[in-house]
Motif scaffolding. Structure first.
Motif, PDB file in Angstrom:
ATOM      1  N   TYR A  85     -36.975  18.668 -28.686  1.00 23.37           N
ATOM      2  CA  TYR A  85     -38.560  19.320 -29.023  1.00 23.37           C
ATOM      3  C   TYR A  85     -38.193  20.765 -29.611  1.00 23.37           C
ATOM      4  CZ  TYR A  85     -37.440  21.765 -24.641  1.00 23.37           C
ATOM      5  OH  TYR A  85     -36.783  22.728 -23.476  1.00 23.37           O
ATOM      6  N   GLU A  86     -39.259  21.167 -30.416  1.00 23.27           N
ATOM      7  CA  GLU A  86     -39.305  22.163 -30.847  1.00 23.27           C
ATOM      8  C   GLU A  86     -39.555  23.445 -30.175  1.00 23.27           C
ATOM      9  OE1 GLU A  86     -41.300  22.515 -34.580  1.00 23.27           O
ATOM     10  OE2 GLU A  86     -40.802  20.469 -35.114  1.00 23.27           O
ATOM     11  N   LEU A  87     -38.710  24.381 -30.286  1.00 20.62           N
ATOM     12  CA  LEU A  87     -38.927  25.876 -29.810  1.00 20.62           C
ATOM     13  C   LEU A  87     -39.333  26.719 -30.992  1.00 20.62           C
ATOM     14  CD1 LEU A  87     -35.477  26.125 -28.026  1.00 20.62           C
ATOM     15  CD2 LEU A  87     -37.603  25.825 -26.953  1.00 20.62           C
ATOM     16  N   GLU A  88     -39.530  27.877 -30.550  1.00 22.61           N
ATOM     17  CA  GLU A  88     -40.202  28.972 -31.480  1.00 22.61           C
ATOM     18  C   GLU A  88     -39.264  29.290 -32.813  1.00 22.61           C
ATOM     19  OE1 GLU A  88     -42.153  33.384 -31.679  1.00 22.61           O
ATOM     20  OE2 GLU A  88     -41.763  32.746 -29.756  1.00 22.61           O
ATOM     21  N   TYR A  89     -38.080  29.157 -32.300  1.00 20.91           N
ATOM     22  CA  TYR A  89     -36.863  29.390 -33.269  1.00 20.91           C
ATOM     23  C   TYR A  89     -35.852  28.162 -32.903  1.00 20.91           C
ATOM     24  CZ  TYR A  89     -39.167  33.749 -33.995  1.00 20.91           C
ATOM     25  OH  TYR A  89     -40.043  34.727 -34.314  1.00 20.91           O
ATOM     26  N   GLY A  90     -36.008  27.088 -33.492  1.00 21.06           N
ATOM     27  CA  GLY A  90     -35.106  26.097 -33.250  1.00 21.06           C
ATOM     28  C   GLY A  90     -35.488  24.943 -32.434  1.00 21.06           C
ATOM     29  N   ASN A  91     -34.539  24.034 -32.104  1.00 25.85           N
ATOM     30  CA  ASN A  91     -34.757  22.915 -31.112  1.00 25.85           C
ATOM     31  C   ASN A  91     -34.008  23.011 -29.743  1.00 25.85           C
ATOM     32  OD1 ASN A  91     -36.322  21.776 -32.973  1.00 25.85           O
ATOM     33  ND2 ASN A  91     -34.424  21.154 -34.062  1.00 25.85           N
ATOM     34  N   ALA A  92     -34.631  22.543 -28.827  1.00 29.32           N
ATOM     35  CA  ALA A  92     -33.724  22.159 -27.497  1.00 29.32           C
ATOM     36  C   ALA A  92     -34.033  20.527 -27.043  1.00 29.32           C
ATOM     37  CB  ALA A  92     -34.471  23.104 -26.577  1.00 29.32           C
ATOM     38  N   THR A  93     -32.981  20.191 -26.299  1.00 28.79           N
ATOM     39  CA  THR A  93     -32.973  18.874 -25.926  1.00 28.79           C
ATOM     40  C   THR A  93     -32.885  18.706 -24.113  1.00 28.79           C
ATOM     41  OG1 THR A  93     -31.803  18.232 -27.822  1.00 28.79           O
ATOM     42  CG2 THR A  93     -31.960  16.487 -26.111  1.00 28.79           C
ATOM     43  N   VAL A  94     -33.645  17.833 -23.745  1.00 28.04           N
ATOM     44  CA  VAL A  94     -33.567  17.374 -22.388  1.00 28.04           C
ATOM     45  C   VAL A  94     -33.253  15.972 -22.267  1.00 28.04           C
ATOM     46  CG1 VAL A  94     -35.076  19.346 -21.671  1.00 28.04           C
ATOM     47  CG2 VAL A  94     -35.947  17.170 -22.260  1.00 28.04           C
ATOM     48  N   GLU A  95     -32.565  15.786 -21.112  1.00 28.80           N
ATOM     49  CA  GLU A  95     -32.182  14.472 -20.931  1.00 28.80           C
ATOM     50  C   GLU A  95     -32.281  13.973 -19.371  1.00 28.80           C
ATOM     51  OE1 GLU A  95     -27.918  14.017 -23.285  1.00 28.80           O
ATOM     52  OE2 GLU A  95     -27.705  15.230 -21.448  1.00 28.80           O
ATOM     53  N   ILE A 111     -42.900  18.267 -12.846  1.00 31.06           N
ATOM     54  CA  ILE A 111     -43.313  19.363 -12.489  1.00 31.06           C
ATOM     55  C   ILE A 111     -42.432  20.363 -13.025  1.00 31.06           C
ATOM     56  CG2 ILE A 111     -41.856  19.169 -10.330  1.00 31.06           C
ATOM     57  CD1 ILE A 111     -44.719  20.671  -9.037  1.00 31.06           C
ATOM     58  N   ASP A 112     -43.155  21.607 -13.325  1.00 29.15           N
ATOM     59  CA  ASP A 112     -42.250  22.670 -13.664  1.00 29.15           C
ATOM     60  C   ASP A 112     -42.895  24.047 -13.216  1.00 29.15           C
ATOM     61  OD1 ASP A 112     -40.196  24.158 -15.008  1.00 29.15           O
ATOM     62  OD2 ASP A 112     -40.838  23.630 -16.937  1.00 29.15           O
ATOM     63  N   ASP A 113     -42.301  25.140 -13.455  1.00 29.64           N
ATOM     64  CA  ASP A 113     -42.855  26.304 -12.840  1.00 29.64           C
ATOM     65  C   ASP A 113     -44.042  26.776 -13.820  1.00 29.64           C
ATOM     66  OD1 ASP A 113     -40.969  27.144 -14.744  1.00 29.64           O
ATOM     67  OD2 ASP A 113     -40.840  29.132 -13.907  1.00 29.64           O
ATOM     68  N   LEU A 114     -43.865  26.561 -14.893  1.00 33.75           N
ATOM     69  CA  LEU A 114     -44.903  27.438 -16.094  1.00 33.75           C
ATOM     70  C   LEU A 114     -45.120  26.690 -17.115  1.00 33.75           C
ATOM     71  CD1 LEU A 114     -44.801  31.023 -16.830  1.00 33.75           C
ATOM     72  CD2 LEU A 114     -44.255  29.650 -18.710  1.00 33.75           C
ATOM     73  N   ILE A 115     -46.192  26.629 -17.751  1.00 31.53           N
ATOM     74  CA  ILE A 115     -46.376  25.980 -19.092  1.00 31.53           C
ATOM     75  C   ILE A 115     -46.754  27.173 -19.863  1.00 31.53           C
ATOM     76  CG2 ILE A 115     -48.032  24.528 -20.338  1.00 31.53           C
ATOM     77  CD1 ILE A 115     -48.325  22.936 -17.845  1.00 31.53           C
ATOM     78  N   ALA A 116     -45.873  26.996 -21.086  1.00 28.52           N
ATOM     79  CA  ALA A 116     -45.885  27.964 -22.168  1.00 28.52           C
ATOM     80  C   ALA A 116     -46.486  27.467 -23.414  1.00 28.52           C
ATOM     81  CB  ALA A 116     -44.636  28.963 -22.269  1.00 28.52           C
ATOM     82  N   THR A 117     -45.505  26.817 -23.968  1.00 27.71           N
ATOM     83  CA  THR A 117     -45.848  26.113 -25.491  1.00 27.71           C
ATOM     84  C   THR A 117     -45.916  24.746 -25.179  1.00 27.71           C
ATOM     85  OG1 THR A 117     -43.547  25.908 -26.063  1.00 27.71           O
ATOM     86  CG2 THR A 117     -44.780  27.744 -26.961  1.00 27.71           C
ATOM     87  N   GLY A 118     -45.706  24.200 -23.838  1.00 30.57           N
ATOM     88  CA  GLY A 118     -45.721  22.958 -23.426  1.00 30.57           C
ATOM     89  C   GLY A 118     -44.404  22.224 -23.955  1.00 30.57           C
ATOM     90  N   GLY A 119     -43.546  22.351 -24.791  1.00 27.95           N
ATOM     91  CA  GLY A 119     -42.625  21.644 -25.297  1.00 27.95           C
ATOM     92  C   GLY A 119     -41.572  20.956 -24.498  1.00 27.95           C
ATOM     93  N   THR A 120     -41.259  21.634 -23.235  1.00 26.83           N
ATOM     94  CA  THR A 120     -40.253  20.893 -22.129  1.00 26.83           C
ATOM     95  C   THR A 120     -41.075  20.078 -21.442  1.00 26.83           C
ATOM     96  OG1 THR A 120     -39.195  23.403 -22.118  1.00 26.83           O
ATOM     97  CG2 THR A 120     -38.726  21.619 -20.462  1.00 26.83           C
ATOM     98  N   MET A 121     -42.421  20.181 -20.914  1.00 28.50           N
ATOM     99  CA  MET A 121     -43.052  19.193 -20.198  1.00 28.50           C
ATOM    100  C   MET A 121     -43.534  17.945 -21.043  1.00 28.50           C
ATOM    101  SD  MET A 121     -46.151  19.725 -17.510  1.00 28.50           S
ATOM    102  CE  MET A 121     -45.077  20.280 -16.602  1.00 28.50           C
ATOM    103  N   GLY A 122     -43.649  18.342 -22.587  1.00 28.74           N
ATOM    104  CA  GLY A 122     -44.185  17.111 -23.279  1.00 28.74           C
ATOM    105  C   GLY A 122     -42.812  16.271 -23.414  1.00 28.74           C
ATOM    106  N   ARG A 167     -52.107  21.532 -25.842  1.00 26.98           N
ATOM    107  CA  ARG A 167     -51.563  20.604 -26.823  1.00 26.98           C
ATOM    108  C   ARG A 167     -51.208  19.398 -25.617  1.00 26.98           C
ATOM    109  NH1 ARG A 167     -49.702  24.901 -29.589  1.00 26.98           N
ATOM    110  NH2 ARG A 167     -48.141  25.706 -28.247  1.00 26.98           N
ATOM    111  N   LEU A 168     -50.720  19.716 -24.530  1.00 20.88           N
ATOM    112  CA  LEU A 168     -50.354  18.536 -23.430  1.00 20.88           C
ATOM    113  C   LEU A 168     -51.569  17.654 -23.204  1.00 20.88           C
ATOM    114  CD1 LEU A 168     -47.772  20.668 -21.197  1.00 20.88           C
ATOM    115  CD2 LEU A 168     -47.112  18.628 -22.627  1.00 20.88           C
ATOM    116  N   LYS A 169     -52.774  18.419 -23.119  1.00 21.24           N
ATOM    117  CA  LYS A 169     -53.727  17.735 -22.772  1.00 21.24           C
ATOM    118  C   LYS A 169     -54.228  16.622 -23.881  1.00 21.24           C
ATOM    119  CE  LYS A 169     -55.697  20.857 -19.218  1.00 21.24           C
ATOM    120  NZ  LYS A 169     -56.614  21.880 -18.995  1.00 21.24           N
ATOM    121  N   ALA A 170     -54.224  17.403 -25.276  1.00 19.89           N
ATOM    122  CA  ALA A 170     -54.404  16.807 -26.527  1.00 19.89           C
ATOM    123  C   ALA A 170     -53.569  15.563 -26.467  1.00 19.89           C
ATOM    124  CB  ALA A 170     -54.411  17.382 -27.657  1.00 19.89           C
ATOM    125  N   SER A 171     -52.359  15.471 -26.013  1.00 20.04           N
ATOM    126  CA  SER A 171     -51.297  14.259 -26.254  1.00 20.04           C
ATOM    127  C   SER A 171     -51.699  13.160 -25.230  1.00 20.04           C
ATOM    128  CB  SER A 171     -49.951  14.878 -25.906  1.00 20.04           C
ATOM    129  OG  SER A 171     -49.661  14.895 -24.420  1.00 20.04           O
TER     130      SER A 171
END
Length: 179
Positions: free
Chosen positions: A96-106, A121-132, A162-166
């Protein structure tokens, strides 16, 4: 004081961390006080007790803390969704995209099976990338993500919208304005 106000009053704001202008919402005081931690976990237990999820999936790393305790309280399994390269078995990954680059979860390919009903579940929703990304991983393996959940939402960053829209149902306990 309501349980939500009690929880919010124990979230510390750290100014200018990790970068100037950022108001970091620190949940570690919630974890340090056993009474506040119990109130926090009970909010999620009461929400999901009747929903009967098959598992709780927690996002690396603070989602592990909340998610594993919630899974224990609900007497169901816990699924860790980790940063790339941290799991020892066969994995499926999502970038998924970060503000500057990408990250990957597995996650492990056998962590869920088709038809499993999972709360993510996570602690916080900011841009929604990790949860998405976590939701997409679970769905790729056939699980139904019944809801994404977090303690804190930062609505100005647009992640929850963004998460709700998805199509991901979303539950958060507290909102904070600003970044």
């Amino acid at each position: 004081m309501s349980p939500v106000d009690y929880i919010k009053s124990h979230i510390r704001t750290v100014s200018d961390w990790p970068a100037p202008g950022v108001q970091f919402r620190d949940i570690t005081p919630l974890l340090a006080d056993p009474r506040v931690f119990r109130v926090l976990i009970d909010q999620f237990v009461h929400r999901y007790f009747d929903a009967r999820p098959s598992a709780i999936a927690g996002l690396d790393a603070r989602g592990f803390i909340i998610g594993s305790v919630l899974a224990y309280e609900l007497n169901i399994g816990f699924v860790p969704i980790r940063k790339k390269g941290k799991l020892p078995f066969t994995t499926v990954e999502e970038t998924y995209e970060l503000e500057y680059g990408n990250a990957t979860v597995e996650m492990h390919t056998d962590a869920v099976k088709p038809g499993d009903r999972v709360v993510l579940i996570d602690d916080l929703i900011a841009t929604g990338g990790t949860m998405g990304a976590g939701a997409r991983l679970l769905q790729r393996l056939g699980a139904e993500v019944i809801e994404g959940a977090a303690i804190v939402d930062l609505p100005e960053l647009g992640g929850s919208a963004r998460l709700k829209a998805s199509g991901l149902p979303l539950f958060t306990l507290v909102d904070f304005e600003g970044h």
